[in-house]
Write a protein that holds these residues in place. Sequence first.
Motif, mmCIF file in Angstrom:
data_model
loop_
_atom_site.group_PDB
_atom_site.id
_atom_site.type_symbol
_atom_site.label_atom_id
_atom_site.label_comp_id
_atom_site.label_asym_id
_atom_site.label_seq_id
_atom_site.Cartn_x
_atom_site.Cartn_y
_atom_site.Cartn_z
ATOM 1 N N PHE A 191 0.530 55.425 3.023
ATOM 2 C CA PHE A 191 0.352 56.601 2.893
ATOM 3 C C PHE A 191 0.739 56.857 1.304
ATOM 4 O O PHE A 191 1.472 56.882 0.686
ATOM 5 N N GLY A 192 -0.623 56.963 0.807
ATOM 6 C CA GLY A 192 -0.809 57.137 -0.625
ATOM 7 C C GLY A 192 -0.362 55.709 -1.238
ATOM 8 O O GLY A 192 -0.848 54.855 -0.866
ATOM 9 N N ARG A 193 0.780 55.510 -2.058
ATOM 10 C CA ARG A 193 1.288 54.359 -2.736
ATOM 11 C C ARG A 193 2.408 53.959 -2.031
ATOM 12 O O ARG A 193 2.967 52.747 -2.572
ATOM 13 N N THR A 194 2.975 54.547 -0.981
ATOM 14 C CA THR A 194 3.931 54.036 0.005
ATOM 15 C C THR A 194 3.240 53.215 1.048
ATOM 16 O O THR A 194 2.222 53.367 1.501
ATOM 17 N N GLN A 195 3.822 51.875 1.039
ATOM 18 C CA GLN A 195 3.429 50.946 2.005
ATOM 19 C C GLN A 195 4.392 50.381 2.787
ATOM 20 O O GLN A 195 5.565 49.831 2.014
ATOM 21 N N VAL A 196 4.325 50.257 3.945
ATOM 22 C CA VAL A 196 5.008 49.514 4.837
ATOM 23 C C VAL A 196 4.449 48.586 5.751
ATOM 24 O O VAL A 196 3.478 48.907 6.638
ATOM 25 N N MET A 238 14.168 48.051 2.550
ATOM 26 C CA MET A 238 13.439 48.294 1.375
ATOM 27 C C MET A 238 13.294 47.097 0.465
ATOM 28 O O MET A 238 14.604 46.459 0.047
ATOM 29 N N LEU A 239 12.349 46.392 0.201
ATOM 30 C CA LEU A 239 12.244 45.178 -0.426
ATOM 31 C C LEU A 239 12.694 45.100 -1.874
ATOM 32 O O LEU A 239 12.547 46.565 -2.653
ATOM 33 N N PRO A 240 13.315 44.230 -2.702
ATOM 34 C CA PRO A 240 13.709 44.469 -3.963
ATOM 35 C C PRO A 240 13.037 45.253 -4.909
ATOM 36 O O PRO A 240 13.418 46.023 -5.756
ATOM 37 N N GLN A 281 14.141 44.553 25.545
ATOM 38 C CA GLN A 281 14.054 45.381 24.528
ATOM 39 C C GLN A 281 13.017 44.955 23.766
ATOM 40 O O GLN A 281 12.375 43.825 23.430
ATOM 41 N N ILE A 282 12.149 46.011 22.855
ATOM 42 C CA ILE A 282 11.326 45.867 21.588
ATOM 43 C C ILE A 282 12.110 46.124 20.386
ATOM 44 O O ILE A 282 12.408 47.320 20.352
ATOM 45 N N LYS A 283 12.226 45.117 19.664
ATOM 46 C CA LYS A 283 12.715 45.488 18.127
ATOM 47 C C LYS A 283 11.559 45.682 17.254
ATOM 48 O O LYS A 283 10.763 44.710 17.289
ATOM 49 N N ILE A 284 11.725 46.663 16.525
ATOM 50 C CA ILE A 284 10.916 46.985 15.397
ATOM 51 C C ILE A 284 11.337 46.876 14.088
ATOM 52 O O ILE A 284 12.349 47.347 14.007
ATOM 53 N N ASP A 285 10.511 46.080 13.421
ATOM 54 C CA ASP A 285 11.144 45.976 11.793
ATOM 55 C C ASP A 285 10.109 46.536 10.946
ATOM 56 O O ASP A 285 8.945 46.403 11.035
ATOM 57 N N CYS A 286 10.816 47.455 10.142
ATOM 58 C CA CYS A 286 9.907 48.271 9.110
ATOM 59 C C CYS A 286 10.436 47.811 7.730
ATOM 60 O O CYS A 286 11.644 48.168 7.413
ATOM 61 N N ASP A 287 9.711 47.026 6.887
ATOM 62 C CA ASP A 287 9.991 46.766 5.839
ATOM 63 C C ASP A 287 9.055 47.269 4.518
ATOM 64 O O ASP A 287 7.760 47.220 4.648
ATOM 65 N N VAL A 288 9.580 48.286 3.855
ATOM 66 C CA VAL A 288 9.165 48.912 2.732
ATOM 67 C C VAL A 288 8.915 47.854 1.496
ATOM 68 O O VAL A 288 9.603 47.387 1.019
ATOM 69 N N GLY A 291 7.733 57.683 -1.919
ATOM 70 C CA GLY A 291 8.099 59.103 -1.154
ATOM 71 C C GLY A 291 7.795 58.746 0.345
ATOM 72 O O GLY A 291 6.644 58.277 0.839
ATOM 73 N N GLY A 292 8.345 59.489 1.401
ATOM 74 C CA GLY A 292 7.853 59.179 2.689
ATOM 75 C C GLY A 292 8.093 58.083 3.537
ATOM 76 O O GLY A 292 7.188 57.779 4.406
ATOM 77 N N THR A 293 8.965 57.155 3.006
ATOM 78 C CA THR A 293 8.927 55.669 3.590
ATOM 79 C C THR A 293 9.241 55.986 5.345
ATOM 80 O O THR A 293 8.917 55.046 5.953
ATOM 81 N N ARG A 294 10.276 56.921 5.524
ATOM 82 C CA ARG A 294 10.698 56.958 6.879
ATOM 83 C C ARG A 294 9.401 57.420 7.815
ATOM 84 O O ARG A 294 9.435 57.002 9.052
ATOM 85 N N THR A 295 9.074 58.576 7.240
ATOM 86 C CA THR A 295 7.723 59.041 8.074
ATOM 87 C C THR A 295 6.523 58.114 8.210
ATOM 88 O O THR A 295 5.918 57.665 9.333
ATOM 89 N N ALA A 296 6.417 57.175 7.256
ATOM 90 C CA ALA A 296 5.307 56.200 7.122
ATOM 91 C C ALA A 296 5.691 55.065 8.155
ATOM 92 O O ALA A 296 4.831 54.635 8.868
ATOM 93 N N SER A 297 7.190 54.805 8.316
ATOM 94 C CA SER A 297 7.498 53.660 9.170
ATOM 95 C C SER A 297 7.392 54.214 10.463
ATOM 96 O O SER A 297 7.078 53.465 11.255
ATOM 97 N N ILE A 298 7.731 55.567 10.815
ATOM 98 C CA ILE A 298 7.463 55.883 12.083
ATOM 99 C C ILE A 298 6.277 55.943 12.778
ATOM 100 O O ILE A 298 5.831 55.385 13.810
ATOM 101 N N THR A 299 5.297 56.362 11.961
ATOM 102 C CA THR A 299 3.805 56.459 12.260
ATOM 103 C C THR A 299 3.419 55.048 12.466
ATOM 104 O O THR A 299 2.383 54.626 13.209
#
Length: 240
Positions: free
Chosen positions: A34-39, A67-69, A113-120, A125-133
């Motif tokens: 999402f723009g400069r946000t990457q997950v 979120m990565l360091p 179960q299915i486990k989803i890993d979201c690594d920023v 901005g908008g890391t949670r919304t990008a992660s869900i999408t």
Amino acid sequence: MIKRFLSRNIDELRDIALIPNYYPHGDGSCFVKFGRTQVICAATVDEKVPPFLKNTKTGWVTAEYGMLPCSCQERTEREASKGKQSGRTQEIQRLIGRSLRSVVNLALLGERQIKIDCDVIQADGGTRTASITGAFVALYIACEKLIKRGKISENPITGHVVAISCGIVDGVPILDLDYSEDSRAEVDSNFIMSDDGIIEIQACGEKRPFSEDEFEKLLGYAKKSRSELIEKQSKALGIF
């Protein structure tokens, strides 16, 4: 009138990319931008469920977020080195999990179960919304693989789930905030939506109360973006 990065309109999404099968490993993955946000979102199938679901013949979908360091301007300490997750991290990963579960027939998933890993990897901005999408795309791929392996008979996903942020900056309601906007927003909100409904709304008057008319404006922008986000998911999955 508020000036936005790249002269973006107040009701315009950032440049969005969804790249499926980003990882060669795992059961499903998606790189989301999402723009400069990457997950990076990755799905892993576990052939057992949490203890509270044992012998219930129903499955589970859960998520982890981090979120990565160097995802921000200043290095963020790894939470593993601190020995515990922050309250923000726990809140976001719970949001991702329950958002995805809302569009999954867990009985059709079977007792797994299915486990989803979201690594920023980059935050603007908008890391949670990008992660869900992006997580939805990874989840869908994992479910399709379960069908191909003969583990389930049909895809348990009942619809799309997308998410977007909206806010009020300098008195102006805007869609899809980047960090420079989010950091000074008077009102901040996140909308999690299915194809034809709303799953969850997070809204906060961080600097002042907001009116019902202002909320309706933010909701309108979010609903306007829904079809575009779903179309991008569908194209990424080849189901459009």
